[in-house]
Write a protein that holds these residues in place. Structure first.
Motif, mmCIF file in Angstrom:
data_model
loop_
_atom_site.group_PDB
_atom_site.id
_atom_site.type_symbol
_atom_site.label_atom_id
_atom_site.label_comp_id
_atom_site.label_asym_id
_atom_site.label_seq_id
_atom_site.Cartn_x
_atom_site.Cartn_y
_atom_site.Cartn_z
ATOM 1 N N ALA A 9 0.888 -1.169 0.000
ATOM 2 C CA ALA A 9 0.000 0.000 0.000
ATOM 3 C C ALA A 9 0.923 1.214 0.000
ATOM 4 C CB ALA A 9 -0.912 -0.017 1.222
ATOM 5 N N ALA A 12 5.463 2.605 1.995
ATOM 6 C CA ALA A 12 5.642 2.687 3.447
ATOM 7 C C ALA A 12 4.574 1.909 4.211
ATOM 8 C CB ALA A 12 5.649 4.156 3.883
ATOM 9 N N ALA A 13 3.835 1.045 3.526
ATOM 10 C CA ALA A 13 2.864 0.196 4.218
ATOM 11 C C ALA A 13 2.756 -1.135 3.484
ATOM 12 C CB ALA A 13 1.494 0.872 4.298
ATOM 13 N N ASP A 34 -0.315 -9.690 14.637
ATOM 14 C CA ASP A 34 -0.240 -8.338 15.223
ATOM 15 C C ASP A 34 0.510 -8.403 16.557
ATOM 16 O OD1 ASP A 34 -1.135 -5.544 15.729
ATOM 17 O OD2 ASP A 34 -2.503 -6.461 17.164
ATOM 18 N N ARG A 46 6.353 1.474 12.150
ATOM 19 C CA ARG A 46 5.612 2.663 12.584
ATOM 20 C C ARG A 46 4.351 2.297 13.336
ATOM 21 N NH1 ARG A 46 6.775 6.460 7.560
ATOM 22 N NH2 ARG A 46 8.519 7.628 8.421
ATOM 23 N N GLU A 47 3.431 1.607 12.715
ATOM 24 C CA GLU A 47 2.260 1.148 13.447
ATOM 25 C C GLU A 47 1.597 -0.020 12.748
ATOM 26 O OE1 GLU A 47 -1.070 4.011 13.979
ATOM 27 O OE2 GLU A 47 0.149 5.436 12.882
ATOM 28 N N LEU A 48 0.808 -0.750 13.545
ATOM 29 C CA LEU A 48 0.141 -1.953 13.068
ATOM 30 C C LEU A 48 -1.361 -1.714 13.108
ATOM 31 C CD1 LEU A 48 2.200 -4.484 15.223
ATOM 32 C CD2 LEU A 48 2.403 -4.152 12.754
ATOM 33 N N VAL A 49 -2.042 -2.025 12.016
ATOM 34 C CA VAL A 49 -3.492 -1.825 11.965
ATOM 35 C C VAL A 49 -4.185 -3.135 11.604
ATOM 36 C CG1 VAL A 49 -5.366 -0.389 11.060
ATOM 37 C CG2 VAL A 49 -3.036 0.515 11.097
ATOM 38 N N PRO A 50 -4.662 -3.851 12.628
ATOM 39 C CA PRO A 50 -5.380 -5.092 12.336
ATOM 40 C C PRO A 50 -6.790 -4.793 11.851
ATOM 41 C CG PRO A 50 -5.279 -4.747 14.727
ATOM 42 C CD PRO A 50 -4.540 -3.597 14.079
ATOM 43 N N THR A 51 -7.254 -5.519 10.845
ATOM 44 C CA THR A 51 -8.638 -5.390 10.368
ATOM 45 C C THR A 51 -9.267 -6.782 10.385
ATOM 46 O OG1 THR A 51 -8.231 -5.776 8.011
ATOM 47 C CG2 THR A 51 -7.838 -3.546 8.824
ATOM 48 N N SER A 54 -6.908 -8.623 7.508
ATOM 49 C CA SER A 54 -5.551 -8.271 7.099
ATOM 50 C C SER A 54 -4.870 -7.460 8.189
ATOM 51 C CB SER A 54 -5.584 -7.448 5.803
ATOM 52 O OG SER A 54 -6.302 -6.249 6.020
ATOM 53 N N MET A 56 -2.280 -4.299 8.398
ATOM 54 C CA MET A 56 -1.530 -3.277 7.670
ATOM 55 C C MET A 56 -0.345 -2.871 8.539
ATOM 56 S SD MET A 56 -2.764 0.323 5.966
ATOM 57 C CE MET A 56 -2.973 -0.110 4.252
ATOM 58 N N HIS A 58 2.559 -0.276 8.869
ATOM 59 C CA HIS A 58 3.154 0.990 8.413
ATOM 60 C C HIS A 58 4.612 1.003 8.865
ATOM 61 C CE1 HIS A 58 -0.610 3.054 7.200
ATOM 62 N NE2 HIS A 58 -1.159 2.308 8.143
ATOM 63 N N TYR A 59 5.520 1.311 7.949
ATOM 64 C CA TYR A 59 6.944 1.291 8.290
ATOM 65 C C TYR A 59 7.702 2.376 7.537
ATOM 66 C CZ TYR A 59 7.609 -1.163 3.814
ATOM 67 O OH TYR A 59 7.614 -1.505 2.486
ATOM 68 N N PRO A 61 10.493 2.924 5.101
ATOM 69 C CA PRO A 61 11.283 2.086 4.185
ATOM 70 C C PRO A 61 12.752 2.492 4.123
ATOM 71 C CG PRO A 61 9.923 3.615 2.949
ATOM 72 C CD PRO A 61 9.549 3.797 4.393
ATOM 73 N N GLY B 21 0.196 5.790 15.877
ATOM 74 C CA GLY B 21 0.022 4.675 16.803
ATOM 75 C C GLY B 21 -1.422 4.380 17.159
ATOM 76 N N LEU B 23 -4.095 4.417 14.686
ATOM 77 C CA LEU B 23 -4.931 3.997 13.552
ATOM 78 C C LEU B 23 -5.677 2.717 13.907
ATOM 79 C CD1 LEU B 23 -2.547 4.535 10.496
ATOM 80 C CD2 LEU B 23 -4.683 5.756 10.934
ATOM 81 N N ARG B 24 -5.035 1.852 14.720
ATOM 82 C CA ARG B 24 -5.656 0.582 15.102
ATOM 83 C C ARG B 24 -6.916 0.786 15.934
ATOM 84 N NH1 ARG B 24 -2.216 -3.057 16.765
ATOM 85 N NH2 ARG B 24 -3.416 -4.098 18.359
ATOM 86 N N GLY B 184 -1.710 -1.102 -6.584
ATOM 87 C CA GLY B 184 -2.171 -1.926 -5.472
ATOM 88 C C GLY B 184 -2.584 -1.089 -4.276
ATOM 89 N N PRO B 185 -3.050 -1.685 -3.180
ATOM 90 C CA PRO B 185 -3.033 -3.133 -2.936
ATOM 91 C C PRO B 185 -4.142 -3.943 -3.628
ATOM 92 C CG PRO B 185 -3.842 -1.929 -1.010
ATOM 93 C CD PRO B 185 -3.388 -0.903 -1.990
ATOM 94 N N SER B 231 -13.722 -4.399 4.600
ATOM 95 C CA SER B 231 -12.874 -3.259 4.968
ATOM 96 C C SER B 231 -11.470 -3.672 5.377
ATOM 97 C CB SER B 231 -13.509 -2.504 6.139
ATOM 98 O OG SER B 231 -14.612 -1.781 5.683
ATOM 99 N N ALA B 235 -3.838 3.576 3.635
ATOM 100 C CA ALA B 235 -2.634 4.394 3.803
ATOM 101 C C ALA B 235 -2.883 5.766 3.185
ATOM 102 C CB ALA B 235 -1.461 3.714 3.102
ATOM 103 N N THR B 265 -1.501 3.506 -4.920
ATOM 104 C CA THR B 265 -1.223 4.386 -3.779
ATOM 105 C C THR B 265 -0.160 5.385 -4.208
ATOM 106 O OG1 THR B 265 -1.604 2.473 -2.348
ATOM 107 C CG2 THR B 265 -0.612 4.417 -1.326
ATOM 108 N N VAL B 294 11.268 4.299 -2.972
ATOM 109 C CA VAL B 294 12.154 4.440 -1.813
ATOM 110 C C VAL B 294 13.297 5.399 -2.151
ATOM 111 C CG1 VAL B 294 13.707 3.230 -0.223
ATOM 112 C CG2 VAL B 294 11.509 2.202 -0.835
ATOM 113 N N ARG B 297 12.076 8.878 -1.882
ATOM 114 C CA ARG B 297 11.935 9.203 -0.467
ATOM 115 C C ARG B 297 13.304 9.523 0.155
ATOM 116 N NH1 ARG B 297 8.299 7.709 4.162
ATOM 117 N NH2 ARG B 297 6.612 7.363 2.699
#
Lengths: 239, 341
Positions: A9, A12-13, A34, A46-51, A54, A56, A58-59, A61, B21, B23-24, B184-185, B231, B235, B265, B294, B297
């Motif tokens: 994504a 960076a994700a 997770d 950076r952060e983890l987003v569980p759905t 999936s 996601m 975030h890092y 790079p 931190g 978003l989850r 993607g994704p 869902s 990003a 994206t 990258v 970036r």
């Protein structure tokens, strides 16, 4: 169990996709990964987003190489499968009476039930908090009984109150903010699932279970005052 | 020390590098629409790149210092800036003495300008961030946009010897015509010829956009396997395609998860490029590899790691060519109008 797919994504994700539907077994794999990554996060995470289906990741790079991240995930997946996650069962007070359940009669009628019966069905089920999304503390719940698994409205209704319990699209949800919705408002909880000034701004973790305990209007008023003063009025049972 | 707003158009908010931190838990990251310009304005004052600054919208802003001389810096879109009526360049450091007025107004191009102060703005943090998210009313000043009469405390500057200066940041000169993406994704929801159609464009930026999303108008894209997905995460820069086939780019105030397939994206270094493109602008997308993204970036990172060049500015030394290049006309901006080239 099939291997997950790795999807980018942006640069960076990384999305680790376990499946395409709403399924507790798929969600359990997401949450296990997770937890396995959060336990020992790599440099640059950076952060983890569980759905539902999936994770996601975030890092940065420039600090964490994409291929190295994929290898790390594959490695953590091996240990993730065997671990037992700590979960909780939450009992949330919920008022299914007017004026707190403004769409209950409409929803019940469409499902050919009385409002009392529909509320009883909703309150007798155990739900899984699959994920947060959409707004802070907005919780998507699975486990809605078939008899009240109504689809979404064709057109959204005007904004509802905050802290309402919704059904729609075959799911239930808890909405923390007032907003227009295509779902039906069937009750309201005095609990603050999201309180930015509280130590634990968010009460629940994805994967926790939830039951609703029916309360009358007077009890709602009382608990609402206590919750406003900072008390947690939901009950938590460790599993 | 405090900064006071004498006027603030709609949509001026305080933003740091965003809320991380959460978003989850469904909490939007917010943060600047043009992260590069935000970082440059801060770095010009030796602030950390992510210090809280004001994101100025096309509505513009006018500020003054209450008690002490403040060092301010601004950069981003080509805005028209004046200090007590005297024109300044569109990216500059300005010392404002108590009572002096700095005004930023929409100029020839760009949607956002970042106004930073030496030491950063000091507002209460919500979930670890000063960033304003107006939809959920958190961050900044009580979760709202700035208005006339706001006073904002400033932090302690890391450095004291500031002077009025032009900020030299060629990296900000980013024509929006081509925006780089990673497919993607969910590009597998589109057949190869639909991906080609997406990359060929051209797409026109609609006037409907805000901090949450940028709407694009162009050829209708067709999904090969429906447009509802269960869902998953979103990003910044994700380009989702709803049923009607017109893409929506999700920006700083996007929701954390969503249920439409995302064809591509936008890469991080090009987020600001899109954010600064005005309604009516025609753009195309170019697919790049992860490695190229990258590398782009890394280039941006290297620029920000070095000192931001600032040339001292003596107001009486403006060339007539420079003055003619500024938009000194007061008034409003027609969002429908195509920017002149």
């Amino acid at each position: 169990m099939s291997e997950p797919r790795f999807l980018d994504a942006g640069e960076a994700a990384l999305v680790v996709e376990f499946g395409s539907g709403v399924d507790p077994a798929i969600n359990e794999r997401v949450l296990a990964l997770d937890a396995a990554i959060a336990d020992a996060p790599p440099e640059g995470l950076r952060e983890l987003v569980p759905t539902y289906r999936s994770l996601m990741i975030h890092y940065d790079p420039l600090r964490l190489d994409r291929d190295a991240l994929v290898l790390l995930v594959q490695d953590r997946l091996k240990s993730a499968g065997t671990r037992k996650r700590k979960t909780a069962l939450w009992t949330l007070p919920c008022c299914y009476e007017l004026p707190y359940a403004e769409d209950l009669a409409e929803m019940a009628g469409l499902m050919k039930l009385s409002a009392v019966k529909a509320a009883a069905i909703h309150a007798n089920a155990t739900y899984r908090a699959y994920m947060y999304g959409f707004a802070p503390g907005f919780t998507y719940l699975g486990g809605l009984p078939k008899e009240i698994a109504i689809s979404r409205r064709e057109k959204p209704r005007p904004p509802h109150d905050s802290k309402v319990i919704l059904v729609g699209g075959g799911l239930s949800a808890i909405a923390t903010f007032a907003m227009p919705t295509g779902w039906y408002v069937v009750g309201r909880t005095p609990e603050r699932l999201y309180a930015p000034d509280r130590d634990n701004a968010f009460l629940m973790e994805p994967g926790d279970d939830i039951r609703f305990e029916p309360i009358d209007g007077a009890t709602f008023q009382d608990l609402d005052r206590r919750a406003e003063a900072g008390e947690v009025v939901a009950k938590r049972t460790a599993r | 020390m405090t900064l006071r707003t004498l006027s603030a158009g709609p949509g001026c908010t305080i933003q740091d590098s965003g809320r991380h931190g959460y978003l989850r838990y469904g909490v939007t990251g917010a943060g600047p629409m043009d992260p590069l310009a935000h970082a440059i304005a801060n770095r010009a004052l030796s602030n950390p790149a992510g210090a809280a600054a004001i994101e100025v919208s096309l509505g513009g802003i006018e500020v003054t210092s209450e008690t002490e001389t403040l060092a301010l810096a601004f950069a981003g879109g080509d805005f028209a800036a004046t200090l007590d009526g005297q024109p300044l360049p569109s990216a500059a450091i300005a010392l404002i003495e108590p009572g002096a007025k700095l005004k930023l107004r929409a100029g020839p191009s760009g949607n956002w300008c970042y106004l930073a102060v030496a030491g950063g703005f000091n507002v209460p943090l919500v979930l670890g961030s000063a960033s304003t998210h107006t939809r959920t009313q958190i961050g900044g000043l009580q979760g709202r946009a700035l208005k006339v009469g706001d006073t904002i405390r400033t932090g302690k500057p890391a450095y004291s010897a500031f002077f009025n200066a032009i900020i030299d940041a060629p990296i900000l000169d980013r024509p929006p015509e081509t925006i780089r993406v990673l497919l993607g994704p969910q590009d597998d929801y589109f057949a190869a010829d639909e991906i080609e159609k997406f990359l060929a464009g051209p797409w026109t930026i609609s006037a409907r956009g805000d901090r949450m999303a940028c709407f694009l108008e162009g050829p209708k894209l067709t999904h090969s396997q429906g447009y509802n997905i269960t869902s998953d995460g979103i990003a910044m820069g994700a380009i989702q395609v709803p049923g009607e086939g017109q893409p929506i780019v999700l920006m700083a105030d996007r929701q954390s998860t969503g249920g439409y397939p995302k064809i591509a994206t936008i890469i991080g270094p090009d987020h600001g490029r899109l954010a600064q493109a005005r309604p009516g602008t025609s753009i195309r997308f170019r697919a790049v590899s992860h490695k190229e993204a990258v590398a782009a970036r890394a280039e941006e990172h290297a620029f920000l790691a070095g000192p931001i060049k600032a040339e001292p500015l003596i107001r009486t030394e403006f060339s007539s060519e420079f003055l003619l290049g500024l938009n000194l006309i007061d008034g409003y901006v027609d969002a429908e109008q195509r920017p002149s080239k």
